[in-house]
Design a protein around this motif. Structure first.
Motif, short mmCIF file in Angstrom:
data_model
loop_
_atom_site.label_atom_id
_atom_site.label_comp_id
_atom_site.label_asym_id
_atom_site.label_seq_id
_atom_site.Cartn_x
_atom_site.Cartn_y
_atom_site.Cartn_z
N ALA A 27 0.88 -1.17 -0.16
CA ALA A 27 0.21 -0.05 -0.01
C ALA A 27 0.80 1.44 0.00
CB ALA A 27 -0.74 -0.01 1.02
N TRP A 28 2.05 1.04 0.20
CA TRP A 28 2.92 2.39 0.38
C TRP A 28 2.93 3.30 -0.75
CZ3 TRP A 28 7.03 3.76 -2.59
CH2 TRP A 28 7.61 2.85 -3.44
N PRO A 29 2.81 2.52 -2.15
CA PRO A 29 2.87 3.78 -3.27
C PRO A 29 1.45 4.56 -3.17
CG PRO A 29 3.54 1.55 -4.13
CD PRO A 29 2.98 1.28 -2.66
N LEU A 30 0.50 3.98 -2.99
CA LEU A 30 -0.72 4.58 -2.68
C LEU A 30 -0.78 5.70 -1.36
CD1 LEU A 30 -3.26 1.90 -3.47
CD2 LEU A 30 -2.41 3.49 -5.22
N ARG A 31 -0.03 5.05 -0.54
CA ARG A 31 -0.09 6.12 0.63
C ARG A 31 0.95 7.43 0.49
NH1 ARG A 31 -3.17 6.41 4.45
NH2 ARG A 31 -1.98 6.67 6.21
N LEU A 104 -6.04 16.10 6.64
CA LEU A 104 -6.60 15.15 7.66
C LEU A 104 -7.02 13.81 6.97
CD1 LEU A 104 -8.65 17.88 9.59
CD2 LEU A 104 -6.53 16.82 10.42
N SER A 105 -7.03 13.86 6.05
CA SER A 105 -7.36 12.32 5.11
C SER A 105 -6.67 11.41 5.42
CB SER A 105 -7.85 12.52 3.74
OG SER A 105 -6.83 12.99 3.05
N ILE A 106 -5.42 11.93 5.63
CA ILE A 106 -4.17 10.71 5.99
C ILE A 106 -4.42 9.94 7.21
CG2 ILE A 106 -1.70 10.47 6.45
CD1 ILE A 106 -1.37 13.26 4.80
N TRP A 107 -4.95 10.64 8.24
CA TRP A 107 -5.14 9.99 9.36
C TRP A 107 -6.69 9.59 9.81
CZ3 TRP A 107 -2.16 14.62 9.08
CH2 TRP A 107 -0.92 14.17 9.25
N LEU A 108 -7.44 10.24 9.27
CA LEU A 108 -8.99 9.90 9.33
C LEU A 108 -9.35 8.95 8.11
CD1 LEU A 108 -10.43 13.20 10.43
CD2 LEU A 108 -9.53 11.29 11.82
N ARG A 109 -8.66 7.80 7.76
CA ARG A 109 -8.99 6.89 6.62
C ARG A 109 -10.49 6.62 6.27
NH1 ARG A 109 -6.02 6.62 2.59
NH2 ARG A 109 -6.39 4.22 2.62
N PRO A 110 -11.13 6.37 7.47
CA PRO A 110 -12.72 5.90 7.04
C PRO A 110 -13.22 7.04 6.52
CG PRO A 110 -11.90 5.31 9.39
CD PRO A 110 -10.78 6.16 8.82
N TRP A 111 -12.95 8.47 6.67
CA TRP A 111 -13.62 9.70 6.22
C TRP A 111 -13.01 10.09 4.96
CZ3 TRP A 111 -18.18 10.79 8.34
CH2 TRP A 111 -18.51 10.09 9.63
N ALA A 112 -12.01 9.47 4.48
CA ALA A 112 -11.13 10.00 3.54
C ALA A 112 -12.12 10.21 2.03
CB ALA A 112 -10.18 9.14 3.00
N ALA A 139 -8.66 12.51 -9.93
CA ALA A 139 -8.12 11.22 -10.48
C ALA A 139 -7.27 10.74 -9.22
CB ALA A 139 -7.52 11.11 -11.74
N LEU A 140 -6.26 11.57 -8.71
CA LEU A 140 -5.28 11.12 -7.81
C LEU A 140 -5.93 10.93 -6.46
CD1 LEU A 140 -2.19 13.19 -8.81
CD2 LEU A 140 -2.32 11.00 -8.82
N CYS A 141 -7.07 11.57 -6.18
CA CYS A 141 -7.82 11.49 -4.74
C CYS A 141 -8.39 10.32 -4.74
CB CYS A 141 -8.72 12.76 -4.62
SG CYS A 141 -7.93 14.23 -4.31
N LEU A 142 -8.55 9.47 -6.03
CA LEU A 142 -9.13 7.96 -5.83
C LEU A 142 -8.38 7.14 -5.07
CD1 LEU A 142 -10.62 7.74 -9.46
CD2 LEU A 142 -11.85 8.03 -7.42
N VAL A 143 -7.02 7.55 -4.86
CA VAL A 143 -6.11 6.51 -3.91
C VAL A 143 -6.61 6.80 -2.53
CG1 VAL A 143 -4.05 6.80 -5.66
CG2 VAL A 143 -4.25 8.27 -3.58
N MET A 144 -7.48 7.71 -2.36
CA MET A 144 -7.72 7.78 -0.71
C MET A 144 -8.77 6.79 -0.29
SD MET A 144 -8.48 11.91 -0.47
CE MET A 144 -7.16 13.05 -0.77
#
Length: 163
Positions: A27-31, A104-112, A139-144
């Motif tokens: 998952a690291w490339p997506l992160r 914040l979406s980095i830490w609040l993954r369920p709410w991304a 399109a890049l935000c789809l990795v969230m």
């Protein structure tokens, strides 16, 4: 199945049937993409915020951009929006809050998914009202989004399921 560990297991004869089962993968490339897009939005939002109440916070900068495009292209939606200053103030604040809070979406993954949806809304609006097209950002935000969890739910179970 394509990892270095799986290759070593096959080469040494220690391969198990578990190694053949598909996994979500690294998952690291997506992160990394997630972190970079969030930092990009943070930078844009902080720049707008730093300009102060006379520019972005007042809605006048957004109104200028909408008006410029509407008058040049004779866009009906833009012509309507350029006369709605209160709506443009709300829109400017929405953009600034979205951009500065995206980190914040980095830490609040369920709410991304909220930030991914907001990105689509912001960029669709920018295209509709200002003629500005940045398709790579939504399109890049789809990795969230938690795609691996979705794939795990719809993946058939058992070895014979694909046959």
């Amino acid at each position: 199945a394509w990892s270095v560990d799986a290759w070593i297991a096959r080469a040494t004869g220690r391969e198990t049937t578990d190694a053949l089962e598909p996994r979500a993968g690294a998952a690291w490339p997506l992160r990394v993409v997630h972190v970079l897009i969030a930092l990009g939005y943070l930078s844009a939002g902080m720049t707008k915020f730093a300009r102060g109440p006379g520019e972005w916070l007042s809605g006048y900068t957004l109104q200028y951009y909408v008006s410029f495009h509407a008058l040049r292209s004779e866009s009906a939606p833009g012509m309507w929006l350029m006369r709605q200053h209160a709506l443009l103030v709300a829109g400017a604040w929405f953009v600034i809050v979205f951009e500065t809070s995206c980190v914040l979406s980095i830490w609040l993954r369920p709410w991304a998914w909220l930030w991914a949806a907001a990105s689509l809304l912001v960029h669709a609006s920018a295209y509709l009202f200002m003629g500005v097209l940045f398709p790579s950002f939504p399109a890049l935000c789809l990795v969230m989004l938690p795609w691996s969890g979705l794939f795990e739910r719809v993946r058939p179970r058992g070895r014979g399921a694909l046959a």
